[in-house]
Enzyme design. Structure first.
Site, PDB file in Angstrom:
ATOM      1  N   ASN A 167      -7.140  -2.605  14.592  1.00 56.23           N
ATOM      2  CA  ASN A 167      -8.792  -2.734  13.816  1.00 56.23           C
ATOM      3  C   ASN A 167      -8.910  -3.676  13.179  1.00 56.23           C
ATOM      4  O   ASN A 167      -9.668  -4.207  12.428  1.00 56.23           O
ATOM      5  CB  ASN A 167      -9.264  -1.615  13.404  1.00 56.23           C
ATOM      6  CG  ASN A 167      -8.990  -1.207  12.167  1.00 56.23           C
ATOM      7  OD1 ASN A 167      -7.958  -1.638  11.536  1.00 56.23           O
ATOM      8  ND2 ASN A 167      -9.201  -0.315  11.401  1.00 56.23           N
ATOM      9  N   HIS A 215      -7.361  -4.940   9.931  1.00 53.67           N
ATOM     10  CA  HIS A 215      -7.301  -4.421   9.025  1.00 53.67           C
ATOM     11  C   HIS A 215      -5.888  -4.849   7.693  1.00 53.67           C
ATOM     12  O   HIS A 215      -5.047  -5.438   9.016  1.00 53.67           O
ATOM     13  CB  HIS A 215      -7.137  -2.386   8.545  1.00 53.67           C
ATOM     14  CG  HIS A 215      -6.083  -2.145   9.056  1.00 53.67           C
ATOM     15  ND1 HIS A 215      -5.520  -0.969   9.498  1.00 53.67           N
ATOM     16  CD2 HIS A 215      -4.514  -2.292   8.383  1.00 53.67           C
ATOM     17  CE1 HIS A 215      -4.812  -0.327   9.885  1.00 53.67           C
ATOM     18  NE2 HIS A 215      -3.679  -0.951   9.540  1.00 53.67           N
ATOM     19  N   ASP A 262       1.067  -1.311   0.023  1.00 55.64           N
ATOM     20  CA  ASP A 262       0.269  -0.415  -0.206  1.00 55.64           C
ATOM     21  C   ASP A 262       0.778   1.546  -0.483  1.00 55.64           C
ATOM     22  O   ASP A 262       2.063   0.957   0.047  1.00 55.64           O
ATOM     23  CB  ASP A 262      -1.341  -0.324   0.777  1.00 55.64           C
ATOM     24  CG  ASP A 262      -0.639  -0.633   2.511  1.00 55.64           C
ATOM     25  OD1 ASP A 262       1.034  -0.437   2.926  1.00 55.64           O
ATOM     26  OD2 ASP A 262      -0.649  -0.855   3.464  1.00 55.64           O
ATOM     27  N   GLU A 271      -9.840  -1.917   5.408  1.00 63.83           N
ATOM     28  CA  GLU A 271     -10.104  -1.375   6.581  1.00 63.83           C
ATOM     29  C   GLU A 271     -11.814  -1.910   6.611  1.00 63.83           C
ATOM     30  O   GLU A 271     -12.097  -2.336   5.184  1.00 63.83           O
ATOM     31  CB  GLU A 271      -9.759   0.243   6.197  1.00 63.83           C
ATOM     32  CG  GLU A 271      -9.491   1.769   6.645  1.00 63.83           C
ATOM     33  CD  GLU A 271      -8.456   1.337   7.576  1.00 63.83           C
ATOM     34  OE1 GLU A 271      -8.933  -0.230   8.185  1.00 63.83           O
ATOM     35  OE2 GLU A 271      -8.070   2.524   8.035  1.00 63.83           O
TER      36      GLU A 271
HETATM   37  C1  GLP Z   1       0.130   0.163   8.396  1.00 62.97           C
HETATM   38  C2  GLP Z   1      -0.443  -0.408   6.576  1.00 62.97           C
HETATM   39  C3  GLP Z   1      -0.323  -1.774   7.202  1.00 62.97           C
HETATM   40  C4  GLP Z   1       0.357  -2.821   8.448  1.00 62.97           C
HETATM   41  C5  GLP Z   1      -0.458  -2.182   9.622  1.00 62.97           C
HETATM   42  C6  GLP Z   1       0.575  -2.412  10.755  1.00 62.97           C
HETATM   43  O1  GLP Z   1      -1.675   1.105   8.603  1.00 62.97           O
HETATM   44  N1  GLP Z   1      -1.305   0.386   6.015  1.00 62.97           N
HETATM   45  O2  GLP Z   1       0.284  -2.462   6.140  1.00 62.97           O
HETATM   46  O3  GLP Z   1       0.481  -3.912   8.385  1.00 62.97           O
HETATM   47  O4  GLP Z   1      -1.023  -0.869   9.316  1.00 62.97           O
HETATM   48  O5  GLP Z   1       1.440  -1.584  11.431  1.00 62.97           O
HETATM   49  P1  GLP Z   1       2.974  -1.701  12.133  1.00 62.97           P
HETATM   50  O6  GLP Z   1       3.237  -3.223  12.259  1.00 62.97           O
HETATM   51  O7  GLP Z   1       2.803  -0.512  12.430  1.00 62.97           O
HETATM   52  O8  GLP Z   1       1.313  -1.489  13.603  1.00 62.97           O
END
Ligand code: GLP
Length: 248
Positions: A136, A138, A67, A143
Site C-alpha cells: 500500500n 507504506h 520499526d 501507513e
Molecule cells: C513491513 C515493515 C516494513 C517493510 C515492509 C515490506 O510491514 N514494517 O518496514 O519494509 O512491510 O515487507 P516485505 O518485504 O515483507 O514485503
C-alpha cells in the site's frame, strides 16, 4: 532517484547487500537504518555470506531498526528484534551495544520514541538507510493517511499490513499487533542515503507511485522523491511494465 532493475529478487538482494558492504568498507563506523520483512531476508543472507568470507566487517558500525510491534516483549520470537537476531545479527559481528531498537514493550511509548530519536541524533544521524515498501506504499510503518508524522511515533496498522505480517504470527492475522512504533517520515528522510528494495509483482503499484506518482501522504513512499540520494533496487516483477528493457 537512481533506479536499477534486476532480473530476479536474488540479484536485487545481492546488489543491495553490496551497497551496504561498500559503504562499510569506505566508512567502517557507518550508522545503518535497517528494515525487516521478506525482502530484507535475501539482503541479510548475502551480508552474512559476505561477512563469513571476511568481505565485510560490522564491528564499528551501528544500527537502528526502522520499526517494531507494540506490546511484544523484546525476547518474543515474533518481534522484529527476534527477526533481526535470526536473519542478521547472530551471523555478523555487530556488537550488541551498537544495535538499537524501538522498544514496543516500553511503559512510556511516547518517551521511548523521543529517546530513540535522541539516540539517532547522538550517533550523528543515519548514514545509509535500507528500506522496503508495503504493497500500500507504506515505508517503515508509516501507513497511508491524510497526515503523517515526522518523527518516531506510535502507529496504528492497517488490516492489509497486519495481513502482510501474519506469517510471523503463524498466519493468524488476529494475532498481529494493531499498533507499532516506527521512525517517522522525517526520521527516514534525514538519512544521508537511502536504498529502497522492492521485489515481486505485488509491489509494482507501490513502486510506480514511488517513481512517477505525485507526492502524497496517501502513498508514503512517494515522499522519497523529496530526497536527493535514493537508490531504488527492483526485480523485473516489481518494476512492472515501466522498465521492461532496462534489466541490469
Ligand atoms: C513491513 C515493515 C516494513 C517493510 C515492509 C515490506 O510491514 N514494517 O518496514 O519494509 O512491510 O515487507 P516485505 O518485504 O515483507 O514485503
Amino acid at each position: 532517484m537512481n533506479v536499477r532493475v534486476y532480473r530476479t529478487a536474488g540479484e536485487a538482494a545481492r546488489a543491495a547487500a553490496s551497497i551496504v558492504a561498500d559503504r562499510l568498507d569506505r566508512q567502517p563506523a557507518a550508522v545503518l537504518g535497517l528494515p525487516t520483512g521478506r525482502t530484507s531476508r535475501g539482503i541479510y543472507d548475502e551480508l552474512a555470506r559476505l561477512h563469513a568470507t571476511g568481505a565485510v566487517d560490522f564491528s564499528r558500525a551501528r544500527s537502528f531498526n526502522v520499526d517494531e510491534f507494540v506490546g511484544l516483549p523484546p525476547n518474543d520470537r515474533r518481534s522484529f528484534r527476534a527477526f533481526m537476531q535470526k536473519h542478521l545479527f547472530r551471523r555478523i559481528n555487530l556488537p550488541k551495544d551498537r544495535i538499537h531498537f524501538l522498544d514496543g514493550h516500553a511503559e512510556d511509548l511516547a518517551g521511548e520514541c523521543e529517546e530513540f530519536e535522541r539516540r539517532i541524533a547522538e550517533a550523528g544521524g543515519i548514514d545509509l538507510l535500507l528500506l522496503g515498501v508495503g504493497e500500500n506504499g507504506h515505508i517503515g510503518f508509516n501507513e497511508p493517511g491524510v497526515a503523517l508524522h515526522a518523527r518516531s511515533h506510535r502507529a496504528r496498522l492497517r488490516l492489509e499490513t497486519r495481513r502482510a505480517n501474519a506469517d510471523l504470527f503463524g498466519g493468524r492475522v488476529s494475532a498481529v499487533p494493531r499498533e507499532a512504533l516506527t521512525m517517522g517520515v522525517g526520521t527516514l528522510l534525514d538519512a544521508r542515503a537511502i536504498v529502497l528494495v522492492a521485489t515481486g509483482k505485488a509491489k509494482a503499484r507501490a513502486v510506480a507511485s514511488l517513481l512517477t506518482g505525485r507526492i502524497t501522504t496517501a502513498r508514503p513512499a512517494s515522499l522519497l522523491q523529496l530526497h536527493h540520494r535514493v537508490e531504488v533496487i527492483l526485480d523485473s516483477a516489481a518494476a512492472g511494465k515501466r522498465f521492461p528493457d532496462r534489466t541490469a
